[in-house]
Design a protein around this motif. Structure first.
Motif, short mmCIF file in Angstrom:
data_model
loop_
_atom_site.label_atom_id
_atom_site.label_comp_id
_atom_site.label_asym_id
_atom_site.label_seq_id
_atom_site.Cartn_x
_atom_site.Cartn_y
_atom_site.Cartn_z
N GLY A 28 7.34 4.78 -30.17
CA GLY A 28 7.03 6.09 -29.63
C GLY A 28 7.51 6.05 -28.20
N PRO A 29 8.53 6.81 -27.86
CA PRO A 29 9.28 6.52 -26.64
C PRO A 29 8.58 6.93 -25.35
CG PRO A 29 10.12 8.52 -27.62
CD PRO A 29 9.07 7.98 -28.56
N PRO A 30 8.76 6.09 -24.32
CA PRO A 30 8.32 6.51 -22.99
C PRO A 30 9.36 7.45 -22.39
CG PRO A 30 9.34 4.36 -22.85
CD PRO A 30 9.30 4.75 -24.32
N PRO A 65 13.38 0.16 -30.07
CA PRO A 65 12.90 0.86 -28.88
C PRO A 65 13.56 2.22 -28.75
CG PRO A 65 14.52 -0.77 -28.25
CD PRO A 65 14.32 -0.90 -29.74
N GLY A 66 12.92 3.08 -28.00
CA GLY A 66 13.49 4.41 -27.78
C GLY A 66 13.05 4.97 -26.45
N TRP A 67 13.73 6.02 -26.04
CA TRP A 67 13.40 6.69 -24.78
C TRP A 67 13.49 8.19 -24.95
CZ3 TRP A 67 15.43 1.82 -24.52
CH2 TRP A 67 14.77 0.94 -23.64
N ASP A 68 12.50 8.88 -24.42
CA ASP A 68 12.51 10.34 -24.35
C ASP A 68 13.20 10.71 -23.04
OD1 ASP A 68 12.07 13.06 -24.21
OD2 ASP A 68 10.01 12.92 -24.93
N LEU A 104 19.61 7.87 -17.91
CA LEU A 104 20.40 6.73 -18.39
C LEU A 104 20.24 5.52 -17.47
CD1 LEU A 104 23.62 8.58 -19.59
CD2 LEU A 104 21.82 7.56 -21.02
N HIS A 105 20.21 5.76 -16.19
CA HIS A 105 20.00 4.67 -15.23
C HIS A 105 18.60 4.08 -15.39
CE1 HIS A 105 20.20 2.40 -11.49
NE2 HIS A 105 19.06 2.95 -11.14
N THR A 106 17.61 4.94 -15.55
CA THR A 106 16.23 4.49 -15.70
C THR A 106 16.03 3.70 -16.99
OG1 THR A 106 15.47 6.37 -14.39
CG2 THR A 106 13.81 5.25 -15.73
N ILE A 107 16.71 4.10 -18.05
CA ILE A 107 16.62 3.36 -19.32
C ILE A 107 17.02 1.91 -19.10
CG2 ILE A 107 17.74 3.05 -21.57
CD1 ILE A 107 17.75 6.14 -21.78
N GLU A 108 18.12 1.69 -18.40
CA GLU A 108 18.57 0.32 -18.15
C GLU A 108 17.55 -0.46 -17.33
OE1 GLU A 108 21.09 -1.12 -19.75
OE2 GLU A 108 21.19 0.83 -20.74
N GLN A 109 16.95 0.18 -16.35
CA GLN A 109 15.92 -0.49 -15.54
C GLN A 109 14.70 -0.83 -16.40
OE1 GLN A 109 15.50 2.54 -12.44
NE2 GLN A 109 16.21 1.03 -10.97
N GLN A 110 14.22 0.15 -17.17
CA GLN A 110 13.04 -0.08 -18.01
C GLN A 110 13.32 -1.14 -19.07
OE1 GLN A 110 11.49 3.59 -19.59
NE2 GLN A 110 10.66 4.23 -17.62
N LYS A 111 14.51 -1.12 -19.64
CA LYS A 111 14.87 -2.10 -20.66
C LYS A 111 14.73 -3.52 -20.10
CE LYS A 111 18.67 -1.22 -22.90
NZ LYS A 111 20.11 -1.14 -23.28
N GLU A 112 15.24 -3.73 -18.90
CA GLU A 112 15.13 -5.06 -18.29
C GLU A 112 13.68 -5.40 -17.98
OE1 GLU A 112 17.52 -7.35 -18.21
OE2 GLU A 112 18.61 -5.79 -19.32
N GLN A 113 12.90 -4.42 -17.58
CA GLN A 113 11.48 -4.66 -17.30
C GLN A 113 10.73 -5.02 -18.59
OE1 GLN A 113 10.19 -1.12 -15.21
NE2 GLN A 113 11.59 -1.51 -13.52
N SER A 125 20.40 -1.45 -29.64
CA SER A 125 20.51 -0.26 -30.50
C SER A 125 19.27 0.62 -30.40
CB SER A 125 20.73 -0.68 -31.95
OG SER A 125 21.89 -1.47 -32.08
N PRO A 126 18.91 1.05 -29.21
CA PRO A 126 17.74 1.93 -29.10
C PRO A 126 18.09 3.35 -29.55
CG PRO A 126 18.79 1.77 -26.98
CD PRO A 126 19.55 0.84 -27.90
N TYR A 127 17.08 4.14 -29.77
CA TYR A 127 17.35 5.57 -29.93
C TYR A 127 17.00 6.25 -28.62
CZ TYR A 127 12.36 6.59 -30.75
OH TYR A 127 11.01 6.73 -30.62
N ILE A 128 17.83 7.18 -28.25
CA ILE A 128 17.70 7.89 -26.97
C ILE A 128 17.83 9.37 -27.28
CG2 ILE A 128 18.69 8.19 -24.67
CD1 ILE A 128 19.78 5.28 -24.98
N THR A 129 16.85 10.15 -26.88
CA THR A 129 16.81 11.54 -27.33
C THR A 129 17.94 12.40 -26.80
OG1 THR A 129 15.26 12.20 -25.58
CG2 THR A 129 14.30 11.48 -27.69
N LEU A 130 18.69 11.94 -25.81
CA LEU A 130 19.82 12.76 -25.35
C LEU A 130 21.12 12.43 -26.09
CD1 LEU A 130 21.74 10.82 -23.45
CD2 LEU A 130 20.17 11.49 -21.67
N GLN A 131 21.10 11.45 -26.97
CA GLN A 131 22.30 11.14 -27.75
C GLN A 131 22.60 12.29 -28.70
OE1 GLN A 131 20.79 7.47 -29.43
NE2 GLN A 131 22.11 6.24 -28.11
#
Length: 154
Positions: A28-30, A65-68, A104-113, A125-131
């Protein structure tokens, strides 16, 4: 220990080679609107526990993983970061483009965190709602719901 897991592709091998049935947990994406907080940690660690339990049971467990990346939380962060003169000159399309780049920048930061938390997931291979493919899938589902009479004006 995380370096060892990564070098030996422990998660990837277990997820692919375990003999049991597949098990997939979609996140459930952040929102991609800033650094992580304790709520993110609790959420991801609990999901990681579920996924690791399934791996230990011998299942081919995969955590997706996914991101809203849409909506007011991200647009607000972008607007807050701009000087008043730039905010005033920004049109809707400009705001959406800035929000996309921010997300997109924040996704990379959160992914590393999240990786630093030790969470095993399919990070490549995450799902990203803007794709576009994600948006198209949502439109197909909505269209099918409409055609089946589930969407109506009340």
């Amino acid at each position: 220990i995380q370096e060892f897991w990564q070098q030996h592709a422990v998660y990837e091998k277990l997820a692919a080679e375990n003999p049991g049935e597949p098990f997939t947990l979609h996140d459930g994406p952040p929102y991609a609107n800033g650094d992580l907080h304790i709520g993110h940690a609790l959420n991801k660690v609990l999901k990681d526990i579920i996924n690791r339990y399934q791996l230990l049971q011998g299942r081919k467990a995969r955590f997706v993983p996914g991101w809203d990346t849409h909506g007011l939380p991200i647009e607000l962060k972008v607007l807050q970061s701009l000087p008043a003169s730039e905010r005033a000159a920004l049109d809707t399309l400009g705001l959406r483009e800035k929000a996309k780049q921010f997300a997109l920048h924040t996704i990379e930061q959160q992914k590393e965190q999240f990786k630093r938390y030790g969470v095993w997931a399919d990070w490549e291979s995450p799902y990203i709602t803007l794709q576009p493919e994600y948006e198209a899938a949502q439109l197909r589902v909505f269209g099918a719901m409409f055609l089946n009479g589930h969407i109506y004006r009340g």
